[in-house]
Design an enzyme around this catalytic site. Structure first.
Site, mmCIF file in Angstrom:
data_model
loop_
_atom_site.group_PDB
_atom_site.id
_atom_site.type_symbol
_atom_site.label_atom_id
_atom_site.label_comp_id
_atom_site.label_asym_id
_atom_site.label_seq_id
_atom_site.Cartn_x
_atom_site.Cartn_y
_atom_site.Cartn_z
ATOM 1 N N SER A 100 -4.206 0.422 -16.429
ATOM 2 C CA SER A 100 -5.406 1.075 -16.780
ATOM 3 C C SER A 100 -6.586 0.341 -17.150
ATOM 4 O O SER A 100 -7.808 0.784 -16.754
ATOM 5 C CB SER A 100 -5.023 2.337 -18.133
ATOM 6 O OG SER A 100 -4.830 1.575 -19.355
ATOM 7 N N HIS A 128 -2.029 6.032 -13.389
ATOM 8 C CA HIS A 128 -3.046 6.041 -12.448
ATOM 9 C C HIS A 128 -2.657 5.941 -11.011
ATOM 10 O O HIS A 128 -3.607 5.433 -10.423
ATOM 11 C CB HIS A 128 -3.661 4.841 -12.965
ATOM 12 C CG HIS A 128 -4.405 4.828 -14.356
ATOM 13 N ND1 HIS A 128 -3.784 4.672 -15.588
ATOM 14 C CD2 HIS A 128 -5.422 5.056 -14.618
ATOM 15 C CE1 HIS A 128 -4.472 5.053 -16.379
ATOM 16 N NE2 HIS A 128 -5.655 5.291 -16.005
ATOM 17 N N LYS A 159 -5.619 12.919 -14.622
ATOM 18 C CA LYS A 159 -6.288 12.026 -13.713
ATOM 19 C C LYS A 159 -6.469 12.542 -12.473
ATOM 20 O O LYS A 159 -7.292 13.329 -12.106
ATOM 21 C CB LYS A 159 -5.639 10.654 -13.467
ATOM 22 C CG LYS A 159 -5.387 10.025 -14.822
ATOM 23 C CD LYS A 159 -6.418 9.292 -15.455
ATOM 24 C CE LYS A 159 -6.056 8.356 -16.773
ATOM 25 N NZ LYS A 159 -6.403 9.011 -17.914
#
Length: 193
Positions: A100, A128, A159
């Site tokens: 991250s 991610h 996300k």
């Protein structure tokens, strides 16, 4: 408990995305990491965590009541040497797949090889990488061709999915275990969907 058919359907979709038997929804990705690491840890376990892992993994390690070894970032040789020296009956390796803070990618195929050699459980945080990597969007493990060699896939819906909540994709057996043992699941509010 707030568990609805909508959650069941979403969990089935997330399991298919991750290429696993089952999935379990958490209110956040942070709670998912915390829940998995603390539930799998415990007395007699040893956790091997990448030094650049997310705060949720670090906090899970601190609360897990297990011995924690921090391996140098993405250093498979260092991880291997730590695992080789371990006498624990349960070894858990946890790593982000896309880190991250730096955006670099873990050498997940090599980490999976090391985990298999030493009989370690492999936990990946694909927060991610979900919907970004892999043909179906399953993440770095899918892109590297090692989906089936990862024991627990953790992800977030906040996300690339553009929603809220976290999830764990794994076997039915591990899902059932987490459903009953993961305090960050059992003692919290279900996600709003």
């Amino acid at each position: 408990c707030g568990y609805t058919g909508e959650h069941e359907s979403l969990e089935a979709d997330l399991a298919r995305l991750a290429g696993t038997e089952a999935a379990l929804l958490f209110p956040t990705g942070f709670a998912a990491n915390l829940g998995v690491v603390t539930a799998l840890g415990g007395e007699g376990a040893e956790i091997f965590s990448d030094e650049l892992n997310h705060a949720s993994i670090i906090d899970g390690c601190r609360l897990a009541r297990a011995r924690v070894h921090v391996f140098r970032h993405a250093d498979v040789d260092h991880l291997s040497s730590l695992l080789a020296a371990s006498k624990a009956t349960r070894r858990i390796v946890v790593t982000e797949t896309v880190f991250s803070m730096d955006g670099d990618i873990a050498p997940i195929a090599e980490i999976a090889d090391v985990c298999e050699r030493f009989g370690a459980i492999l936990v990946t945080d694909e927060a991610h990488a979900t919907l970004v990597f892999g043909e179906r969007g399953g993440g770095v493990a899918e892109e590297a061709g090692v989906t089936g060699r990862v024991d627990v896939h953790i992800g977030t819906l906040s996300k690339a999915v553009g929603s809220q909540g976290g999830f764990v994709a794994t076997s039915r057996r591990v899902r059932e275990f987490l459903l009953n043992v993961a305090r960050a699941y059992v003692f919290t509010t279900s996600p709003t969907l």
